[in-house]
Design a protein around this motif. Structure first.
Motif, PDB file in Angstrom:
ATOM      1  N   ASN B 215      33.719 -21.926 -47.391  1.00 58.62           N
ATOM      2  CA  ASN B 215      32.789 -22.806 -46.916  1.00 58.62           C
ATOM      3  C   ASN B 215      32.387 -22.373 -46.042  1.00 58.62           C
ATOM      4  O   ASN B 215      31.189 -22.704 -46.113  1.00 58.62           O
ATOM      5  N   SER B 216      32.531 -21.644 -44.956  1.00 53.87           N
ATOM      6  CA  SER B 216      32.050 -21.611 -43.079  1.00 53.87           C
ATOM      7  C   SER B 216      30.958 -20.409 -43.998  1.00 53.87           C
ATOM      8  O   SER B 216      29.600 -20.362 -43.092  1.00 53.87           O
ATOM      9  N   GLN B 217      31.726 -19.377 -44.527  1.00 50.91           N
ATOM     10  CA  GLN B 217      30.445 -18.127 -44.943  1.00 50.91           C
ATOM     11  C   GLN B 217      28.982 -19.072 -46.271  1.00 50.91           C
ATOM     12  O   GLN B 217      27.728 -18.424 -45.714  1.00 50.91           O
ATOM     13  N   ILE B 218      29.706 -20.009 -46.812  1.00 45.29           N
ATOM     14  CA  ILE B 218      28.095 -20.797 -47.645  1.00 45.29           C
ATOM     15  C   ILE B 218      27.467 -21.440 -46.676  1.00 45.29           C
ATOM     16  O   ILE B 218      26.017 -21.225 -46.481  1.00 45.29           O
ATOM     17  N   VAL B 219      27.639 -22.173 -45.940  1.00 46.12           N
ATOM     18  CA  VAL B 219      27.251 -22.763 -44.506  1.00 46.12           C
ATOM     19  C   VAL B 219      26.495 -22.066 -43.708  1.00 46.12           C
ATOM     20  O   VAL B 219      25.037 -22.070 -43.915  1.00 46.12           O
ATOM     21  N   VAL B 220      27.411 -21.291 -43.497  1.00 47.42           N
ATOM     22  CA  VAL B 220      26.280 -19.875 -42.663  1.00 47.42           C
ATOM     23  C   VAL B 220      25.353 -19.065 -42.683  1.00 47.42           C
ATOM     24  O   VAL B 220      24.237 -18.912 -42.740  1.00 47.42           O
ATOM     25  N   ARG B 221      25.729 -18.965 -44.470  1.00 44.23           N
ATOM     26  CA  ARG B 221      25.386 -17.241 -44.789  1.00 44.23           C
ATOM     27  C   ARG B 221      23.840 -18.189 -45.235  1.00 44.23           C
ATOM     28  O   ARG B 221      23.319 -16.998 -46.047  1.00 44.23           O
ATOM     29  N   GLN B 222      24.729 -19.290 -46.708  1.00 44.02           N
ATOM     30  CA  GLN B 222      23.547 -19.492 -47.472  1.00 44.02           C
ATOM     31  C   GLN B 222      22.876 -20.966 -47.595  1.00 44.02           C
ATOM     32  O   GLN B 222      21.969 -21.163 -47.407  1.00 44.02           O
ATOM     33  N   VAL B 223      23.075 -21.694 -47.258  1.00 44.32           N
ATOM     34  CA  VAL B 223      22.630 -22.795 -46.543  1.00 44.32           C
ATOM     35  C   VAL B 223      22.066 -23.311 -45.343  1.00 44.32           C
ATOM     36  O   VAL B 223      20.968 -23.744 -45.315  1.00 44.32           O
ATOM     37  N   LEU B 224      22.794 -22.596 -44.379  1.00 43.88           N
ATOM     38  CA  LEU B 224      21.474 -22.424 -42.797  1.00 43.88           C
ATOM     39  C   LEU B 224      20.029 -22.900 -43.156  1.00 43.88           C
ATOM     40  O   LEU B 224      19.374 -22.280 -42.822  1.00 43.88           O
ATOM     41  N   PRO B 225      20.269 -21.097 -43.232  1.00 46.11           N
ATOM     42  CA  PRO B 225      18.798 -20.081 -43.683  1.00 46.11           C
ATOM     43  C   PRO B 225      17.964 -20.930 -44.205  1.00 46.11           C
ATOM     44  O   PRO B 225      17.113 -21.216 -43.988  1.00 46.11           O
ATOM     45  N   ASN B 226      18.280 -21.779 -45.331  1.00 52.56           N
ATOM     46  CA  ASN B 226      17.798 -22.352 -46.576  1.00 52.56           C
ATOM     47  C   ASN B 226      16.831 -24.100 -45.355  1.00 52.56           C
ATOM     48  O   ASN B 226      16.141 -24.121 -46.696  1.00 52.56           O
TER      49      ASN B 226
END
Lengths: 295, 314, 772
Positions: B215-226
């Motif tokens: 979850n945290s990797q998705i938030v930081v690496r995928q969602v946040l940059p977008n």
């Protein structure tokens, strides 16, 4: 409590510490803040808004007497700015990038960037006080001139008083509606159903009026009602600048003391009107959008 | 689970001869590619460039102000100019009711106005983005609770809430800053939540999950940059409205009475008779300063939005 | 009698200072009652051409040439005149009826609108006519007051057709009228449209990316490439004997079930479809992708030349002074009799596997041509150009690791497997080969929402995937196939049932899932969406290894994965962003991202559904090669039975959450037992055996309301034909069928009470006997 209402209430009167303490107790200021908050919520839920410290009058009756002018001012301003904003927004969006669009966007952006009260003061100086060659043509203060009697003259006088405050609010607020309607129209521009309408042989104006606008209005309606909170903010400062005898001016008066029960009272009224408008927006959206209606 | 090496039935790709020829040491791709593209796109928008120029000018002015403005120009007891005098050679923008130079006040006022605007925005963006991201990503009870809190706050009209807050917190720029942040984080939160939901619905998030991201990797690496571009745009626009709110709250008398800001200038102009005295220079100067700075932030924000969101260029 | 004559039609878009030619010198004629099909890949200009006829293009688009319609030049007509022609004489059926209909107006209002506008009748008359129109397209007239979102996808497209017929036009332009509809619904809509227009003597221009769909319904066919018609002629001849190399490649890109040459050999074209605006060099714009290119192709101007009876092609090869391209690639119905039997099919039809040397193209062709029908292959050989049925050699990007003896020694499995295949055994039938993935009793139920019951998306599935095997999972949209795929890779937690990977049950703790994900990877349908637009190719491929801490040799790992996925040289792609890649390249990056973790199983959800026809084959071939060379297992989810014929060993047909038929591809596709499978096969636009299509009524029902008894019985044509008092009908209605269990490797398994009753007449005579 940093701003001490007891001190400001007793300002100018020699008051002993014991008297101050008694006053505090009578106002309930000696209790801890969370207890006061619970008391306040409890009272508010039972419709008890308390006594104004400043006016020595019940908060409810004060609000009742000031409600009308505010509704008049906000209603007028909202009506005009929504009409103007939506019309400009549709025209700008339909031909986005055109000279008209750029002019409309530029003007509304500039007006939006002004503090409402400042624009009010500028208009006040220009049209009411009279600046240089411009004569004083409109009244500066209040809602009506008590010396004018008779139903028609009185109404006309109120209208004269209404011009500057409502104009101030319209000028600052309409830009938001232009922006929303414009982008909403631009969002619809690429929609295939507009191509269908064109293929049917409809004129450009009919495609816009009958197909694009009804769809673009949907998101706009919600935003208009959600912006009611922003209009209330505008009303507070505009009423202050023009001494318009409404809830906004009352808030300012309460703030200066600070008259906490009165401040709480106006806050409750403002909040409930925003909640009410949210509900209205919800209902309206359901009526306008068949996709939501079905659910 | 059978996670042993023996299970891998085909050789590691690195052992494959096909790739032998291309195993040269080559650096990672240039990291500034995206940034350079952004700058080029931004420079192509004159309104955005103008906005940045305005902000830069005001920021410089505010920073160097202490070099030439001191108590001699600001302290009511130490100034000796004429009262409410119109612009002249000596006082380019006239004087206020205590005989201070309006120009000096306006320059000094930029410091308070800008700093309150920027700090309030920083608080707003941090609070709003965090709550928006969490509410968007965790759609269980956490998201529901956060969204309810946000909705509850949105139902409160912002200026009356800010007024009530500052009334409770007392006068001063700290309480104004907090009041602005408390009333404006909700719109950032909603915006970020909506964008988070939109990003989460896109297949690359599912791909990342299938690759093994937590979850945290998705938030930081995928969602946040977008979501970041949106946060950036929203924060420039938030500064604009924060500066307007600061002026409004100070005008209503909630600011620090001892410090000079554009809002407090307008407050004293209004309450000390500048309107009836037709002291237009005293009214105009701080208002125009607010207008220009707000416009600067808005233009910058819109240009950034256009560059980052090509769909809007059309 | 010519109704529409188009001459030298060119369309140029303006993009800033650039002029982008989208349509170039297109010409054709159309008479009433004729259907002209225009096929082309995305960006070929087909839709622009169609929209330019009624001048429906954005402002600022330049159009030249003549469009003479009923004696009137529409290109130069006044806007008022044009508006009068629009819809009254020429109407449009748009693709995607959901967005082509105004969401906030009722369908009745929208059909009435052109009637009121052009025919100047009263509202009552218009409403009555709308009711008749809806009736004629099979939508109940009482639905007039419904909004578009209240109708199903098929009904909306029917409404679009009713709307197009509203003013009794002479011409209907149908722009991808069936795209995004399910196979079954697509067949219904096409039949409806063709019936209506032939009754009313209406001329139709039908645009599609799917050549095979057009070939079925059109009288004339035109193929577009880079804005030009490259070939035009009578539909049947053009499709069966294409003259232009592009048309030939396109026809091969659509698998013909039963045709041994496309079995385990997807057809495609190298390279990517050109984007409009891309600078076009002199000469033939197809030359860069053409397998029959000659020196003159780059220099001589190309136009349409006569190429036989009423046919024209824009290829130098049709001119007498050049060697004829031959008709090697023409699918020949005669080969239908030569269907390989299930036992030896894959081995024979895939020379790449049967030839361990795999380096000499000349060697592999004879291997293939051991089938009785060798003429086409020989003629291809004579032409000396690479053939589509040799996946291993036709691409420079072929991965040759399979030939590396050292590697085979290292990793016993693939070597053993290729040995088995050389012996003529499909992977799935090898003795002693353990299932790599096994699901038992899998159910995924979503809680009820909005007043409906709970959705049983997957409702009891047993399925195994063996090592080195490709299983295709086929079904209509909403049948639960994507949910099943996600449950297999642990993205969806099953409500009940188990997923076993190499005999070990999958647990759903975070760490167990993460470990599992090194072995089972997912490839998604839409590669553009599956790639984070803010990461470049390196980061996209490195994502998996980074998440799993495999960073010591990251650079090498990423490059190797890219090379394996056919992106060579990898350096060329590392710093690119997804939007700078073509759709096919994007999908290769997605696959490379999965390969970087060295999985043993790939679950691909509609991996080619969003790709152009010519690219589709290349991606399928990549999956096939990964299996052949790396021994990778794959489960490929698709709506397309042809895909199964192209790459799969076994196929599972899914209906409403259950597998209804499971078996080897040859068995299921050539001798389907379940009425549903048979219906699906019968509506495929292009099968070798032409049979009357079995149109299922209605659309797939919702997983929220699954019928008792056999879940297919409400739509089953076989059960529907039974008399009411037939005891078998009681069986269909009342008795639940058991979950299909077992591999379906030797014979196909079918979940149908009437399966024995429905044993079809042999679909293709000789093959059925051969298969026994």
């Amino acid at each position: 409590m940093p701003a001490d209402p007891v001190q400001s209430m007793t300002r100018g009167h020699p008051t002993s510490d014991a008297q101050m303490a008694a006053l505090r107790r009578s106002l309930g200021l000696d209790k801890p803040i969370w207890l006061r908050f619970i008391d306040f919520v409890n009272d508010a839920l039972h419709g008890r808004l308390g006594q104004s410290w400043q006016f020595q009058q019940s908060v409810a009756s004060l609000i009742g007497s000031r409600l009308g002018p505010t509704v008049l001012l906000m209603g007028t301003a909202t009506l005009i700015s929504v009409t103007l904003g939506l019309w400009l927004g549709v025209r700008s969006g339909w031909r986005h990038g055109s000279l008209f669009d750029r002019a409309a966007s530029g003007v509304s952006l500039t007006l939006w960037s002004m503090p409402t009260f400042w624009l009010g003061m500028i208009l006040l100086v220009t049209f009411s006080v009279g600046l240089g060659p411009i004569p004083s043509i409109l009244p500066a203060n209040g809602m009506s001139d008590p010396s004018i009697s008779g139903a028609l003259p009185h109404t006309l006088d109120v209208v004269r008083h209404l011009v500057l405050p409502s104009m101030t609010m319209v000028l600052v607020v309409f830009a938001q509606y232009v922006t929303i309607m414009r982008s909403s129209i631009i969002d619809e521009l690429g929609s295939p159903y507009l191509l269908t309408a064109r293929a049917k042989g409809l004129t450009d104006a009919d495609v816009r009026r009958k197909h694009a606008v009804p769809n673009a209005l949907l998101p706009t309606v919600t935003v208009i009602f959600l912006h009611i909170g922003g209009i209330i903010g505008g009303a507070i400062t505009v009423e202050t600048v023009y001494s318009w005898p409404g809830l906004g001016y009352l808030t300012y008066q309460a703030l200066k003391v600070p008259d906490l029960p009165l401040l709480q009272g106006t806050f409750i009224i403002f909040s409930s009107s925003v909640i009410l408008m949210n509900l209205v927006a919800d209902v309206l959206y359901r009526i306008l959008d068949p996709r939501v209606r079905a659910q | 689970m059978t996670g042993t090496q023996a299970d891998i039935r085909h050789p590691r790709p690195s052992q494959l001869p096909a790739s032998g020829a291309v195993r040269a040491e080559s650096a990672k791709p240039p990291p500034f590619n995206a940034f350079r593209r952004f700058v080029r796109g931004f420079l192509a928008r004159p309104s955005g460039v103008a906005g940045v120029a305005i902000l830069f000018a005001f920021a410089v002015l505010a920073l160097v102000a202490p070099a030439f403005i001191g108590p001699a120009q600001l302290d009511v007891t130490k100034v000796s100019g004429p009262l409410l005098a119109p612009p002249s050679a000596h006082y380019l923008l006239g004087t206020d009711e205590s005989g201070r130079s309006v120009l000096a006040l306006a320059i000094w006022g930029a410091r308070a106005s800008l700093s309150v605007g920027v700090i309030a925005t920083a608080l707003t963006v941090i609070l709003g983005s965090t709550i928006g991201l969490l509410a968007g990503h965790y759609q269980g009870w956490l998201g529901a609770v956060l969204m309810h809190v946000t909705d509850w706050f949105i139902a409160l009209p912002s200026l009356p809430l800010a007024i009530s807050l500052s009334a409770v917190l007392g006068q001063g720029s700290a309480s104004i800053t907090i009041a602005i942040a408390v009333t404006s984080w909700t719109s950032t939160a909603r915006l970020v939540r909506a964008q988070t939901l939109a990003v989460e619905a896109r297949p690359f998030v599912e791909r990342a999950r299938a690759l093994g991201a937590s979850n945290s990797q998705i938030v930081v690496r995928q969602v946040l940059p977008n979501v970041m571009p949106l946060i950036l745009v929203s924060s420039t626009l938030t500064v604009a409205s924060a500066i307007l709110s600061e002026a409004t709250l100070t005008f209503l008398g909630l600011g620090d009475p001892t410090s000079v800001s554009w809002g407090s200038m307008l407050d004293s102009a209004f309450s000390r008779g500048a309107v009836t005295a037709e002291a237009w220079w005293y009214l105009l100067t701080p208002g125009v300063a607010i207008l220009i700075v707000v416009l600067g932030f808005t233009l910058t924000g819109r240009a950034v939005e256009h560059v980052l969101n090509p769909r809007m260029v059309k | 009698m010519t109704m529409l004559e188009v001459r030298d039609l060119s369309v140029t878009y303006r993009q800033g200072a650039h002029a982008v030619p989208a349509v170039r010198e297109v010409g054709f004629t159309l008479a009433g009652g004729e259907i002209l099909g225009v096929a082309g890949e995305s960006g070929s200009g087909k839709s622009t051409m169609a929209m330019s006829l009624l001048r429906l293009l954005p402002v600022g688009t330049e159009v030249s040439g003549d469009v003479t319609f009923n004696g009137e030049n529409l290109r130069t007509a006044s806007w008022g005149r044009l508006r009068a022609v629009r819809w009254a004489q020429a109407s449009v059926v748009f693709q995607g009826a959901m967005s082509a209909l105004n969401p906030v107006r009722t369908i009745g209002q929208q059909i009435c609108e052109p009637i009121l506008l052009h025919d100047k009748v009263t509202e009552r008359v218009a409403r009555r006519r709308t009711a008749d129109l809806l009736d004629s397209v099979g939508v109940p007239a009482r639905r007039q007051d419904d909004y578009p979102h209240e109708l199903s996808g098929g009904q909306r497209q029917r409404v679009m057709i009713a709307m197009a017929m509203a003013c009794r036009p002479n011409l209907i332009i149908a722009d991808e009228p069936t795209t995004a509809l399910d196979v079954m619904v697509q067949a219904q809509i096409l039949r409806l449209l063709t019936d209506l227009v032939s009754d009313a003597n209406i001329g139709v221009i039908m645009i599609s990316h799917d050549l095979s769909v057009l070939a079925d319904v059109c009288t004339q066919l035109a193929v577009m490439y880079t804005g030009r018609f490259v070939e035009i002629g009578p539909a049947a001849e053009l499709f069966t004997q294409p003259r232009h190399p592009y048309t030939q490649a396109l026809t091969r890109a659509f698998p013909r079930i039963g045709d041994p040459r496309s079995r385990l050999a997807p057809g495609g074209l190298p390279g990517d479809p050109p984007t409009p605006g891309q600078a076009v060099a002199a000469g033939c714009s197809f030359a860069t992708r053409c397998s029959q290119v000659m020196p003159d192709c780059g220099t001589r101007d190309i136009t349409l030349w006569p190429a036989g009876d009423a046919r024209e092609a824009a290829c130098l090869r049709v001119l007498p002074e050049y060697p004829d391209p031959g008709e090697a690639a023409a699918p020949d119905p005669a080969v239908a009799g030569d269907v390989p039997s299930p036992a030896d099919g894959p081995a024979k039809s895939d020379p790449a596997k049967s030839d361990p040397a795999k380096s000499d193209p000349a060697k592999s062709d004879p291997a293939k041509t051991d089938s009785a029908e060798s003429r086409p292959a020989e003629s291809r050989l004579a032409d000396g150009r690479p053939t589509e049925s040799r996946p291993a050699e036709s691409r420079p990007t072929e991965h040759r690791a399979g030939t590396d003896p050292a590697r085979q020694a290292d990793s016993g499995q693939p070597a053993g497997q290729s040995a088995g295949q050389t012996a003529g055994q499909p992977a799935g039938q090898q003795a002693g080969q353990a299932a790599i993935l096994e699901v038992r009793g899998l159910r995924v139920t979503y809680p009820s929402r909005g007043g409906r019951g709970p959705a049983r998306a997957v409702d009891g599935v047993d399925l195994t995937v063996d090592a080195g095997e490709i299983v295709a999972l086929i079904g209509e949209s909403g049948c639960g196939k994507s949910t099943l795929a996600r449950a297999l890779v642990g993205l969806v937690k099953p409500t009940s049932g188990e997923v076993h990977y190499r005999g070990t049950g999958l647990r759903y703790s975070n760490s167990a899932l993460k470990r599992y994900r090194r072995h089972a990877q997912l490839v998604l349908q839409d590669p553009a969406g599956a790639l984070n637009p803010r990461q470049n190719v390196f980061d996209l491929v490195a994502e998996g290894p980074r998440l799993h801490g495999l960073t010591s040799d990251l650079n090498v790992r990423v490059r190797d994965a890219l090379a394996l996925a056919g992106l060579r040289p990898p350096e060329h792609f590392l710093s690119r962003f997804p939007h700078e890649l073509s759709g096919g390249q994007q999908q290769r990056v997605v696959i490379a991202g999965a390969l970087a973790l060295e999985p043993s199983l790939i679950v691909a959800d509609e991996p080619v559904a969003s790709l152009d026809a010519s690219v589709r084959g290349e991606i399928l071939r990549l999956i096939l090669n990964l299996r052949n060379d790396l021994g990778l297992s794959a489960l490929v989810v698709s709506h397309d039975l042809g895909l199964a014929w192209n790459i799969a060993d076994r196929v599972a047909v899914m209906y409403l959450g259950r597998i209804v038929e499971l078996g080897s591809v040859e068995e299921v596709l050539l001798r389907p037992k379940h009425p549903y499978t048979r219906a699906l096969l019968s509506v495929l636009p292009d099968t070798v055996a032409d049979r009357a299509p079995i149109l299922l009524s209605g659309e797939p029902p919702e997983p929220t309301s699954i019928a008792p008894g056999c879940r297919f019985h409400p739509r089953c044509p076989v059960a529907g034909a039974l008399t009411a008092d037939d005891p078998r009908l009681q069986l269909c209605r009342g008795r639940e069928l058991p979950v299909i269990s077992g591999g379906g490797r030797r014979e196909s398994l079918v979940a149908c009470h009437l399966a024995t009753e429905t044993e079809p007449a042999p679909m293709v005579g000789s093959s059925a006997e051969a298969g026994g």
